[in-house]
Design a protein around this motif. Structure first.
Motif, short mmCIF file in Angstrom:
data_model
loop_
_atom_site.label_atom_id
_atom_site.label_comp_id
_atom_site.label_asym_id
_atom_site.label_seq_id
_atom_site.Cartn_x
_atom_site.Cartn_y
_atom_site.Cartn_z
N GLU A 89 0.83 -1.21 0.00
CA GLU A 89 0.00 0.00 0.00
C GLU A 89 0.87 1.26 0.00
OE1 GLU A 89 -3.43 2.21 2.76
OE2 GLU A 89 -2.64 0.24 3.32
N VAL A 90 1.91 1.27 0.82
CA VAL A 90 2.80 2.42 0.88
C VAL A 90 3.51 2.63 -0.46
CG1 VAL A 90 4.97 3.25 1.90
CG2 VAL A 90 3.16 2.35 3.36
N VAL A 91 3.98 1.54 -1.04
CA VAL A 91 4.68 1.62 -2.33
C VAL A 91 3.74 2.10 -3.42
CG1 VAL A 91 5.83 0.26 -4.13
CG2 VAL A 91 6.43 -0.08 -1.71
N ARG A 92 2.56 1.55 -3.48
CA ARG A 92 1.62 1.96 -4.53
C ARG A 92 1.16 3.41 -4.35
NH1 ARG A 92 0.03 -1.52 -8.24
NH2 ARG A 92 0.21 -3.78 -7.88
N ARG A 93 1.02 3.86 -3.12
CA ARG A 93 0.64 5.25 -2.89
C ARG A 93 1.71 6.19 -3.45
NH1 ARG A 93 0.82 5.60 2.55
NH2 ARG A 93 -1.17 4.49 2.67
N ALA A 94 2.97 5.84 -3.24
CA ALA A 94 4.06 6.66 -3.78
C ALA A 94 4.05 6.64 -5.30
CB ALA A 94 5.40 6.17 -3.24
N LEU A 95 3.86 5.46 -5.89
CA LEU A 95 3.87 5.35 -7.35
C LEU A 95 2.68 6.07 -7.97
CD1 LEU A 95 4.87 1.58 -7.66
CD2 LEU A 95 6.30 3.56 -8.21
N ASP A 96 1.52 5.96 -7.35
CA ASP A 96 0.32 6.60 -7.90
C ASP A 96 0.41 8.12 -7.85
OD1 ASP A 96 -0.79 4.13 -8.38
OD2 ASP A 96 -2.06 4.13 -6.59
N SER A 97 1.27 8.64 -6.99
CA SER A 97 1.37 10.09 -6.84
C SER A 97 2.37 10.73 -7.82
CB SER A 97 1.80 10.43 -5.41
OG SER A 97 3.15 10.06 -5.17
N LEU A 98 3.09 9.91 -8.57
CA LEU A 98 4.14 10.45 -9.45
C LEU A 98 3.55 11.23 -10.61
CD1 LEU A 98 6.55 7.37 -9.64
CD2 LEU A 98 6.82 9.46 -8.29
N ASP A 99 4.19 12.34 -10.94
CA ASP A 99 3.75 13.18 -12.04
C ASP A 99 4.34 12.69 -13.36
OD1 ASP A 99 2.61 15.25 -13.48
OD2 ASP A 99 4.22 16.68 -13.02
N VAL A 100 4.07 11.41 -13.64
CA VAL A 100 4.47 10.80 -14.90
C VAL A 100 3.33 9.88 -15.33
CG1 VAL A 100 6.97 10.89 -14.54
CG2 VAL A 100 5.68 8.93 -13.73
N GLU A 101 3.30 9.59 -16.62
CA GLU A 101 2.29 8.69 -17.16
C GLU A 101 2.98 7.61 -17.98
OE1 GLU A 101 -0.46 11.01 -19.37
OE2 GLU A 101 -1.10 12.22 -17.67
N GLY A 102 2.18 6.70 -18.49
CA GLY A 102 2.70 5.71 -19.41
C GLY A 102 3.10 4.39 -18.79
N PHE A 103 2.65 4.12 -17.55
CA PHE A 103 3.03 2.86 -16.93
C PHE A 103 1.96 2.36 -15.98
CE2 PHE A 103 4.02 5.69 -13.51
CZ PHE A 103 4.00 4.94 -12.35
N ALA A 104 2.01 1.08 -15.71
CA ALA A 104 1.25 0.44 -14.65
C ALA A 104 2.20 -0.51 -13.95
CB ALA A 104 0.04 -0.32 -15.21
N VAL A 105 1.92 -0.81 -12.68
CA VAL A 105 2.78 -1.70 -11.92
C VAL A 105 2.01 -2.96 -11.56
CG1 VAL A 105 3.97 -2.03 -9.71
CG2 VAL A 105 4.27 0.09 -10.99
N GLU A 106 2.62 -4.10 -11.86
CA GLU A 106 2.03 -5.39 -11.51
C GLU A 106 2.94 -6.08 -10.50
OE1 GLU A 106 1.54 -7.56 -15.12
OE2 GLU A 106 -0.07 -6.25 -15.87
N ILE A 107 2.38 -6.46 -9.35
CA ILE A 107 3.11 -7.17 -8.30
C ILE A 107 2.46 -8.54 -8.16
CG2 ILE A 107 3.78 -7.18 -5.87
CD1 ILE A 107 3.50 -4.09 -5.95
#
Length: 304
Positions: free
Chosen positions: A30-48
């Motif tokens: 949850e902590v990791v995804r919150r940081a990733l979701d807040s990034l001012d970049v586009e063009g990716f998704a993360v699969e864990i």
């Protein structure tokens, strides 16, 4: 009680391996995804997810890029200069090249010149283009805007700083003149921010990194094949005093991102004489080398 993070890099280390191992060792998704979701970049998704690697159940951290940002990073024949099945050499050029200085795919440009890599950068406000680069200040702004602690931001900045300094040295230019295709592009930002957030969440008192395996052979950049360890990896190892061990394995076992992660996090170079293991995490690598392809992260407590 002292808690140490031990990164066991016998099969090498890369950004995705490190992120996966830290999550498997107990860092909060949850902590990791919150940081990733807040990034001012586009063009990716993360699969864990869970995958089987060398017969073991391990964690996989995958940054899935859209078509504008995809790369050859896990195309083994391409990376190492092998021929295609039809006997012809794989084509160079295009918009998905690797790195001048390492097989993470870092591309470099100086005011639009001397580009190595092709257009894998991503513009603000969704503006994508093959000519876009990111400079160190732009990357720092992205990190500073992320939803994570100040300590995690400092860790992420340090990792990027190590890579930027290595790029500048490899190309013989001032640090401020370095512009990135890949280290400023979405996959590397995601890897490094995930790692920084995960290490911070684990709240350890120190990080142990012992020897890193060199690997051998070559890896492809836009202008041809370069020796392993790649220049950026070697410069980072030199700057951080990272111990290297020769390996008979053909391939780039330690990527520039991996070396930068080890250099930024490492506080000691040896395990305690006696310790207990509190948690174990195993992270999968994507490339197919003659190794386990696994980075193991252990939370250990020294015994006195």
């Amino acid at each position: 009680m002292t808690r140490l993070l031990y990164l066991e890099c016998t099969a090498g280390i890369s950004g995705d391996m490190a992120a996966a191992a830290l999550l498997d060792a107990g860092a909060s998704e949850e902590v990791v995804r919150r940081a990733l979701d807040s990034l001012d970049v586009e063009g990716f998704a993360v699969e864990i997810s869970r995958v089987v690697k060398s017969g073991l159940d391990v964690c996989d951290f995958a940054v899935v890029l859209d078509a504008a940002h995809e790369n050859h990073d896990h195309d083994m024949a391409y990376l190492h200069g092998r021929e295609r099945e039809d006997g012809r050499e794989r084509e160079e050029g295009g918009d998905r090249e690797g790195s001048c200085v390492g097989g993470d795919g870092y591309g470099y440009g100086l005011d639009g010149e001397r580009e190595c890599g092709g257009g894998r950068g991503h513009g603000h406000d969704g503006a994508e283009g093959t000519g876009h680069h990111r400079g160190p200040r732009e990357i720092e702004a992205i990190i500073d805007g992320a939803t994570m602690t100040g300590e995690a931001k400092a860790t992420a900045r340090r990792i990027f700083e190590l890579v930027a300094q290595a790029e500048a040295r490899a190309h013989g230019v001032p640090l401020g003149d370095v512009h990135f295709h890949e280290v400023g592009a979405v996959d590397s930002i995601a890897d490094i921010v995930a790692i920084a957030a995960a290490v911070d969440d684990l709240n350890v008192d120190g990080v142990v990194v012992t020897d890193l395996p060199c690997g051998r052979g070559t890896v492809r950049c836009q202008h041809g094949l370069i020796p392993v360890p790649a220049p950026a990896t070697a410069f980072i190892a030199e700057a951080c005093g990272l111990p290297l061990t020769p390996s008979t394995v053909e391939g780039e076992l330690v990527t520039p991102t991996g070396a930068a992660v080890a250099g930024a996090l490492r506080t000691q170079g040896a395990l305690p004489e006696r310790f207990t293991i509190q948690r174990i995490g195993m992270g999968a690598g994507k490339r197919a080398y003659d190794t386990s392809g696994i980075l193991r992260a252990m939370i250990v407590e020294p015994l006195v």
